[in-house]
Scaffold this motif. Structure first.
Motif, PDB file in Angstrom:
ATOM      1  N   TRP A   1      11.856  72.206   1.127  1.00 17.95           N
ATOM      2  CA  TRP A   1      11.038  71.153   0.534  1.00 17.95           C
ATOM      3  C   TRP A   1      10.796  69.981   1.474  1.00 17.95           C
ATOM      4  CZ3 TRP A   1      14.565  67.348   0.837  1.00 17.95           C
ATOM      5  CH2 TRP A   1      15.913  67.701   0.704  1.00 17.95           C
ATOM      6  N   GLY A   2      11.371  70.051   2.660  1.00 16.50           N
ATOM      7  CA  GLY A   2      11.110  68.952   3.595  1.00 16.50           C
ATOM      8  C   GLY A   2      12.272  68.676   4.525  1.00 16.50           C
ATOM      9  N   VAL A   3      12.152  67.586   5.274  1.00 17.37           N
ATOM     10  CA  VAL A   3      13.166  67.254   6.264  1.00 17.37           C
ATOM     11  C   VAL A   3      13.841  65.947   5.886  1.00 17.37           C
ATOM     12  CG1 VAL A   3      13.451  66.422   8.635  1.00 17.37           C
ATOM     13  CG2 VAL A   3      12.108  68.484   8.200  1.00 17.37           C
ATOM     14  N   ILE A   4      15.180  65.932   5.953  1.00 23.70           N
ATOM     15  CA  ILE A   4      15.909  64.675   5.771  1.00 23.70           C
ATOM     16  C   ILE A   4      16.190  64.121   7.153  1.00 23.70           C
ATOM     17  CG2 ILE A   4      18.089  63.640   5.088  1.00 23.70           C
ATOM     18  CD1 ILE A   4      17.494  64.375   2.525  1.00 23.70           C
ATOM     19  N   GLU A   5      15.741  62.912   7.407  1.00 27.78           N
ATOM     20  CA  GLU A   5      15.893  62.330   8.731  1.00 27.78           C
ATOM     21  C   GLU A   5      17.116  61.413   8.795  1.00 27.78           C
ATOM     22  OE1 GLU A   5      12.208  60.426   9.910  1.00 27.78           O
ATOM     23  OE2 GLU A   5      11.060  61.920   8.782  1.00 27.78           O
ATOM     24  N   VAL A   6      17.963  61.668   9.790  1.00 28.88           N
ATOM     25  CA  VAL A   6      19.170  60.872   9.967  1.00 28.88           C
ATOM     26  C   VAL A   6      18.835  59.391  10.176  1.00 28.88           C
ATOM     27  CG1 VAL A   6      21.048  60.418  11.624  1.00 28.88           C
ATOM     28  CG2 VAL A   6      20.563  62.766  10.901  1.00 28.88           C
ATOM     29  N   ASP A   7      17.824  59.132  10.996  1.00 29.39           N
ATOM     30  CA  ASP A   7      17.560  57.755  11.406  1.00 29.39           C
ATOM     31  C   ASP A   7      16.525  57.039  10.534  1.00 29.39           C
ATOM     32  OD1 ASP A   7      19.225  57.680  13.922  1.00 29.39           O
ATOM     33  OD2 ASP A   7      17.968  59.429  14.322  1.00 29.39           O
ATOM     34  N   ASN A   8      16.146  57.683   9.442  1.00 31.47           N
ATOM     35  CA  ASN A   8      15.171  57.066   8.561  1.00 31.47           C
ATOM     36  C   ASN A   8      15.899  56.363   7.410  1.00 31.47           C
ATOM     37  OD1 ASN A   8      13.204  56.491   6.641  1.00 31.47           O
ATOM     38  ND2 ASN A   8      11.983  58.290   7.187  1.00 31.47           N
ATOM     39  N   GLU A   9      15.759  55.047   7.356  1.00 34.09           N
ATOM     40  CA  GLU A   9      16.563  54.326   6.369  1.00 34.09           C
ATOM     41  C   GLU A   9      16.160  54.596   4.932  1.00 34.09           C
ATOM     42  OE1 GLU A   9      15.843  49.889   6.571  1.00 34.09           O
ATOM     43  OE2 GLU A   9      15.642  50.476   8.676  1.00 34.09           O
ATOM     44  N   GLU A  10      14.988  55.219   4.769  1.00 35.29           N
ATOM     45  CA  GLU A  10      14.629  55.593   3.399  1.00 35.29           C
ATOM     46  C   GLU A  10      15.316  56.894   3.000  1.00 35.29           C
ATOM     47  OE1 GLU A  10      10.374  55.221   2.871  1.00 35.29           O
ATOM     48  OE2 GLU A  10      10.794  53.052   2.990  1.00 35.29           O
ATOM     49  N   HIS A  11      15.826  57.613   3.987  1.00 31.41           N
ATOM     50  CA  HIS A  11      16.442  58.908   3.697  1.00 31.41           C
ATOM     51  C   HIS A  11      17.953  58.828   3.549  1.00 31.41           C
ATOM     52  CE1 HIS A  11      12.838  61.461   5.305  1.00 31.41           C
ATOM     53  NE2 HIS A  11      12.464  60.451   4.559  1.00 31.41           N
ATOM     54  N   CYS A  12      18.613  57.970   4.332  1.00 34.58           N
ATOM     55  CA  CYS A  12      20.059  57.826   4.188  1.00 34.58           C
ATOM     56  C   CYS A  12      20.522  56.508   4.790  1.00 34.58           C
ATOM     57  CB  CYS A  12      20.815  59.006   4.801  1.00 34.58           C
ATOM     58  SG  CYS A  12      20.932  58.986   6.601  1.00 34.58           S
ATOM     59  N   ASP A  13      21.826  56.223   4.682  1.00 38.65           N
ATOM     60  CA  ASP A  13      22.350  54.931   5.140  1.00 38.65           C
ATOM     61  C   ASP A  13      22.963  55.002   6.539  1.00 38.65           C
ATOM     62  OD1 ASP A  13      21.713  54.024   2.586  1.00 38.65           O
ATOM     63  OD2 ASP A  13      23.743  54.355   1.813  1.00 38.65           O
ATOM     64  N   PHE A  14      22.699  56.065   7.275  1.00 39.63           N
ATOM     65  CA  PHE A  14      23.304  56.190   8.603  1.00 39.63           C
ATOM     66  C   PHE A  14      23.059  54.937   9.445  1.00 39.63           C
ATOM     67  CE2 PHE A  14      23.072  57.379  13.110  1.00 39.63           C
ATOM     68  CZ  PHE A  14      24.347  57.881  13.296  1.00 39.63           C
ATOM     69  N   HIS A  15      21.860  54.407   9.341  1.00 43.61           N
ATOM     70  CA  HIS A  15      21.494  53.229  10.129  1.00 43.61           C
ATOM     71  C   HIS A  15      22.432  52.046   9.882  1.00 43.61           C
ATOM     72  CE1 HIS A  15      19.638  50.910   6.758  1.00 43.61           C
ATOM     73  NE2 HIS A  15      19.681  52.102   6.217  1.00 43.61           N
ATOM     74  N   CYS A  16      23.044  52.021   8.699  1.00 44.83           N
ATOM     75  CA  CYS A  16      23.955  50.910   8.394  1.00 44.83           C
ATOM     76  C   CYS A  16      25.140  50.890   9.356  1.00 44.83           C
ATOM     77  CB  CYS A  16      24.493  51.024   6.972  1.00 44.83           C
ATOM     78  SG  CYS A  16      23.248  50.695   5.728  1.00 44.83           S
ATOM     79  N   LEU A  17      25.524  52.042   9.842  1.00 40.71           N
ATOM     80  CA  LEU A  17      26.660  52.082  10.755  1.00 40.71           C
ATOM     81  C   LEU A  17      26.307  51.536  12.128  1.00 40.71           C
ATOM     82  CD1 LEU A  17      28.357  55.526   9.973  1.00 40.71           C
ATOM     83  CD2 LEU A  17      29.274  53.256   9.521  1.00 40.71           C
ATOM     84  N   ILE A  18      25.073  51.659  12.536  1.00 40.35           N
ATOM     85  CA  ILE A  18      24.743  51.201  13.885  1.00 40.35           C
ATOM     86  C   ILE A  18      23.398  50.546  14.108  1.00 40.35           C
ATOM     87  CG2 ILE A  18      26.199  52.658  15.332  1.00 40.35           C
ATOM     88  CD1 ILE A  18      23.836  54.588  15.325  1.00 40.35           C
ATOM     89  N   ASP A  19      22.424  50.836  13.321  1.00 37.63           N
ATOM     90  CA  ASP A  19      21.072  50.486  13.732  1.00 37.63           C
ATOM     91  C   ASP A  19      20.744  49.006  13.814  1.00 37.63           C
ATOM     92  OD1 ASP A  19      19.714  52.551  14.750  1.00 37.63           O
ATOM     93  OD2 ASP A  19      18.236  52.696  13.127  1.00 37.63           O
ATOM     94  N   PHE A  20      21.368  48.216  12.955  1.00 37.98           N
ATOM     95  CA  PHE A  20      21.079  46.792  13.055  1.00 37.98           C
ATOM     96  C   PHE A  20      21.993  46.188  14.098  1.00 37.98           C
ATOM     97  CE2 PHE A  20      20.001  47.779   8.670  1.00 37.98           C
ATOM     98  CZ  PHE A  20      18.759  47.205   8.573  1.00 37.98           C
TER      99      PHE A  20
END
Ligand code: GDP
Ligand code: MG
Length: 341
Positions: free
Chosen positions: A287-306
């Motif tokens: 049904w599609g792709v879940i992107e690690v670095d897409n903040e609408e898809h998951c919170d991974f960015h909270c660990l490092i992106d900001f």
């Protein structure tokens, strides 16, 4: 901001004293086996250390199941500021003691199954090998990436009596500024036990692993349930620090990140093709792709992106100070009291 570490931009007064000697920061990832811890470590390192050059992210091969404790250390330099980042990857706790099997056979549950790192000072590890440093991909910022192997003692009873063998790994690696605890739908008794024992000693960041397998509604419910469990057991988890000089934007961004704890994480060490032919780190489904670095898809960015607000960038220095000044002091006091001093 993808791949940007950002620690060189910490507020001056906070980092000046650390600039000369450099930062040394250690994170450990713990949790049950199969939750995606090793994948998360790889995902963290890809993002932090191997910035995406246009579309070509260097991806490491599929991680083997962790049978021993491993640490990856990277020396990073940014605008003359040095950082040694170490992430310790552990086998699933409880793996050495199969409580499920004991239950099955009508035996008592072992209350103190192996939880690597339960006692980081009188610690259960012996360091047996130091594989060669790997050449690095981005010479501008990263000078070496070293993989370490540490063997854990396999019997709970020997945990406290066992002496630390330190060969080439510095002691500081055995103290963890941050512990990322991976769980799934709810906290298992072992998770709680682990947190109860360690929350006064490390900065705990709970995460929900494999969140791509959950619906948004499930994630919402699980987050609430996990936070309720944590509150019920009086467990202290990571709190973003606040400073007088923080502007309102910083404060509200901090608040936004904190509100997402436990972070819903997706890890992946593979690139897949997303909408519009983009190559992204993610996981592909019919049904599609879940992107690690897409903040609408998951919170991974909270660990490092900001770079200014994430636990693994801005707050490193504070986490370290907290570890040294408060957590270590607690531990020392406890030990001294136990010795009747
Ligand atoms: P560990 O035992 O906790 O270190 O788990 P691993 O990193 O070895 O991962 C176990 C399995 O889960 C592997 O097949 C991974 O590809 C898969 N996995 C890891 N992260 C994720 C994730 O975020 N989502 C999904 N669906 N699978 C994942
Ligand atoms: Mg693993």
């Amino acid at each position: 901001l993808q791949g940007y570490v950002g620690f060189a931009n910490l507020p001056n007064q906070v980092h000046r004293k650390s600039v000369k000697k450099g930062f040394h920061f250690t994170t450990m990832v713990v949790g049950e086996s199969g939750l995606g811890k090793s994948t998360l470590v790889n995902t963290l390192f890809n993002t932090t250390l191997y910035p995406a050059k246009n579309d070509t992210v260097e991806l490491s091969p599929e991680v083997p199941k962790t049978v021993e404790i491993q640490a990856i250390t990277a020396d990073i330099e940014e605008n003359g500021v040095k950082l040694r980042l170490t992430v310790v990857d552990t086998p699933g706790f409880g793996d050495f003691v199969n409580n499920e099997e004991r239950k099955h056979r009508g035996l008592n549950q072992i209350e103190n199954p192996d939880m690597p790192c339960l006692d980081p000072v009188g610690n259960p590890y012996s360091i047996t090998s130091r594989p060669a440093s790997m050449p690095i991909l981005n010479r501008r910022t990263v000078s070496t990436v070293t993989r370490w192997s540490i063997t854990a003692s396999t019997h709970a009873s020997t945990l406290s009596s066992r002496r630390v063998t330190r060969k080439s790994m510095p002691l500081s690696i055995l103290w963890f500024e941050v512990t990322i605890l991976a769980s799934y739908a709810h906290l298992k008794p072992l998770d709680i036990e682990f947190m109860r024992r360690l929350h006064t000693r490390v900065n705990l960041i709970p995460v929900i692993a494999k969140s791509d397998t959950l619906t948004e509604e499930e994630i919402r419910v699980f987050k609430e349930r996990i936070l309720a469990d944590i509150a019920h057991h009086n467990i202290h988890i990571y709190q973003a620090p606040q400073y007088e000089y923080d502007d309102s934007e910083t404060i509200s961004e901090n608040r936004e990140i904190m509100a997402k704890i436990p972070f819903a994480i997706v890890g992946s060490d593979k690139e897949v093709e997303a909408e519009g032919g983009r190559r992204v780190r993610g996981r592909k489904y019919p049904w599609g792709v879940i992107e690690v670095d897409n903040e609408e898809h998951c919170d991974f960015h909270c660990l490092i992106d900001f770079p200014y607000h994430s636990p693994l960038s801005t707050h490193m220095e504070e986490l370290k100070e907290y570890t040294n000044d408060v957590l270590y002091e607690n531990y020392r006091t406890e030990k001294l009291m136990a010795m009747g001093i």
